[in-house]
Scaffold this active site. Structure first.
Site, short mmCIF file in Angstrom:
data_model
loop_
_atom_site.label_atom_id
_atom_site.label_comp_id
_atom_site.label_asym_id
_atom_site.label_seq_id
_atom_site.Cartn_x
_atom_site.Cartn_y
_atom_site.Cartn_z
N ASP A 164 37.23 42.87 21.83
CA ASP A 164 37.51 44.02 20.85
C ASP A 164 36.58 43.96 19.84
O ASP A 164 36.09 43.21 19.14
CB ASP A 164 38.91 43.75 20.10
CG ASP A 164 40.20 43.77 21.33
OD1 ASP A 164 39.67 44.25 22.59
OD2 ASP A 164 41.23 43.07 20.99
N HIS A 193 36.74 42.26 28.68
CA HIS A 193 36.22 42.89 27.28
C HIS A 193 36.43 42.00 26.14
O HIS A 193 37.54 41.34 25.99
CB HIS A 193 36.60 44.26 27.20
CG HIS A 193 38.09 44.43 26.71
ND1 HIS A 193 39.14 44.32 27.42
CD2 HIS A 193 38.52 44.86 25.34
CE1 HIS A 193 40.48 44.44 26.97
NE2 HIS A 193 40.06 44.57 25.65
N HIS A 198 38.89 38.80 26.82
CA HIS A 198 40.24 38.62 27.47
C HIS A 198 40.25 39.89 28.53
O HIS A 198 39.56 40.68 28.48
CB HIS A 198 41.33 38.82 26.39
CG HIS A 198 41.11 40.09 25.60
ND1 HIS A 198 40.17 40.09 24.66
CD2 HIS A 198 41.91 41.20 25.71
CE1 HIS A 198 40.12 41.46 23.79
NE2 HIS A 198 41.40 42.08 24.52
N ARG A 251 54.34 45.80 32.74
CA ARG A 251 54.19 44.94 31.47
C ARG A 251 53.98 46.13 30.46
O ARG A 251 53.24 47.03 30.59
CB ARG A 251 52.92 44.10 31.47
CG ARG A 251 52.34 43.65 30.16
CD ARG A 251 51.13 42.61 30.55
NE ARG A 251 50.37 42.62 29.21
CZ ARG A 251 50.41 41.28 28.91
NH1 ARG A 251 51.38 40.41 28.96
NH2 ARG A 251 49.86 40.98 27.57
C1 GA4 Z 1 38.41 47.79 23.38
C2 GA4 Z 1 39.53 47.53 22.50
C3 GA4 Z 1 40.34 48.60 22.07
O1 GA4 Z 1 41.51 48.89 23.01
C4 GA4 Z 1 39.74 50.18 22.02
C5 GA4 Z 1 39.16 50.25 23.31
C6 GA4 Z 1 38.26 51.53 23.68
C7 GA4 Z 1 39.09 52.72 24.43
O2 GA4 Z 1 39.86 52.30 25.23
O3 GA4 Z 1 39.05 53.83 24.18
C8 GA4 Z 1 36.95 51.10 24.43
C9 GA4 Z 1 37.07 49.63 24.37
C10 GA4 Z 1 37.90 49.31 23.34
C11 GA4 Z 1 35.51 48.96 23.92
C12 GA4 Z 1 34.41 49.83 24.65
C13 GA4 Z 1 34.73 51.29 24.85
C14 GA4 Z 1 35.82 51.69 23.88
C15 GA4 Z 1 36.75 51.39 25.81
C16 GA4 Z 1 35.42 51.31 26.06
C17 GA4 Z 1 35.09 51.46 27.19
C18 GA4 Z 1 40.73 51.38 21.66
C19 GA4 Z 1 38.44 49.84 21.33
O4 GA4 Z 1 38.45 50.11 19.93
O5 GA4 Z 1 37.44 49.35 21.90
#
Ligand code: GA4
Length: 342
Positions: free
Chosen positions: A214, A212, A269, A279
């Protein structure tokens, strides 16, 4: 020799096929930046353009600040499930176990996802440890104060490296300094994943934390000494990032990609859980206030250059992110000229 069952073998081929580590890429190509060096600004800009990722050494943050929060994270993750759930079941904030986001993504991970606001941290510390919230609260707040300061410094150096005028060097950093900044902190625990463990939950990929980007401006990651993080290069190949518990790893997020009109790319990443060691990672996601417009910075636009993206606020982008799947390219639907397939 390891013999895989047919199911495991098929799953292995599915997860690894176009995504295997390219043996021709040296695994030490990750840019490493010493913020005190005179060439740091241009190195930051180059690293953000070429990788959307870099490692920061000599950052001045005492190791105790990191290990204190790591100790608290270990303590939290070793609590019984019911106590961990006193943080609330993640939606998005709270304790999450295997389920990531709202749309069916899963991983070999448990986590505590928190808003970085001091009030939220105080409340959650009381929910988890009603009789003794201070150790957790101080560990998180001390860590956040230092890491956020470093994030501000890096964003100001980046703005200068992008030729922002002196009085505009805070053009990006002010968004995360703002008391309404929508920033998060995430503590992740990847328990060892035995080779023979089921590779999937209802047929879904469970390697660790799937690929994914960020959505925020910048993410600042620190992990213990266990490997697992991999980044994807522009040519689509994956590189393992050797762990370094004394350093921080910085990831360019989608919002910074838009602010640089695509010159910086948010880095794809993923994390593959180790088969022997746990981890622990702690990530600060630096986000703007919800009402902030995310658009290219005036200082980087050439005469007549147009934005590649429709204008949107962080609130709009975040809502759309939470409706997406983890591996989606979330910026595609905000492109002005969309590729035909979407
Ligand atoms: C990816 C980056 C951060 O960890 C996060 C993630 C969020 C979550 O885990 O709730 C998301 C992911 C992240 C992107 C798309 C959506 C939202 C899970 C998901 C499938 C906290 C964020 O802001 O976006």
């Amino acid at each position: 020799m390891v013999v895989l069952s047919q199911v495991a073998l098929e799953q292995f081929i599915k997860t690894c096929k176009p995504n295997t580590i390219n043996p021709n890429i040296p695994q030490n190509i990750i840019p490493t930046i010493d913020l005190s060096k005179s060439n740091a600004k241009s190195m930051l800009v180059n690293a953000c353009q070429e990788f959307g990722f870099f490692k920061v050494e000599n950052h001045g943050i005492p190791i105790q600040i990191m290990s204190q929060l790591e100790d608290e994270a270990c303590k939290f993750f070793s609590l019984p499930l019911l106590n961990k759930e006193s943080a609330g079941v993640a939606n998005p904030f709270g304790y999450g176990n295997k389920h990531i986001g709202r749309n069916g993504d899963v991983g070999w991970v448990e986590y505590l996802l928190l808003s970085a606001s001091p009030d939220f941290i105080s409340q959650i510390s009381v929910s988890i440890y009603p009789h003794n919230p201070d150790l957790l609260r101080y560990a998180i707040m001390n860590y956040l104060t230092k890491v956020k300061k470093m994030g501000v410094q890096i964003l100001e150096m980046i703005a200068e490296g992008l030729n922002a005028r002196k009085e505009e060097k805070n053009i990006i950093s002010k968004m995360i300094k703002d008391e309404k900044s929508d920033s998060y902190i995430r503590l992740n625990h990847y328990p060892p994943r035995p080779e023979e463990a089921t590779l999937s939950l209802n047929g879904k990929n469970m390697v660790g934390f799937g690929e994914h980007t960020d959505p925020q401006i910048l993410s600042i990651l620190r992990s213990n000494d266990t490997p697992g993080l991999q980044i994807c290069l522009h040519d689509g190949s994956w590189v393992s990032v050797p762990p370094d518990q004394n350093s921080f790893f910085i990831l360019v997020g989608d919002s910074l990609q838009v602010m640089t009109n695509g010159r910086f790319k948010s880095v794809k990443h993923r994390v593959l859980a180790d088969n022997k060691k746990s981890r622990i990672s702690m990530i600060f996601f630096a986000g703007p206030p919800l009402s902030e417009k995310i658009s290219p910075l005036p200082c980087i636009m050439q005469p007549n250059e147009e934005s590649l993206y429709e204008e949107f606020t962080w609130r709009e982008y975040k809502n759309s992110a939470y409706n997406s799947r983890l591996s989606d390219n979330r910026l595609l639907s905000f492109l002005k000229n969309k590729p035909n397939q979407i």
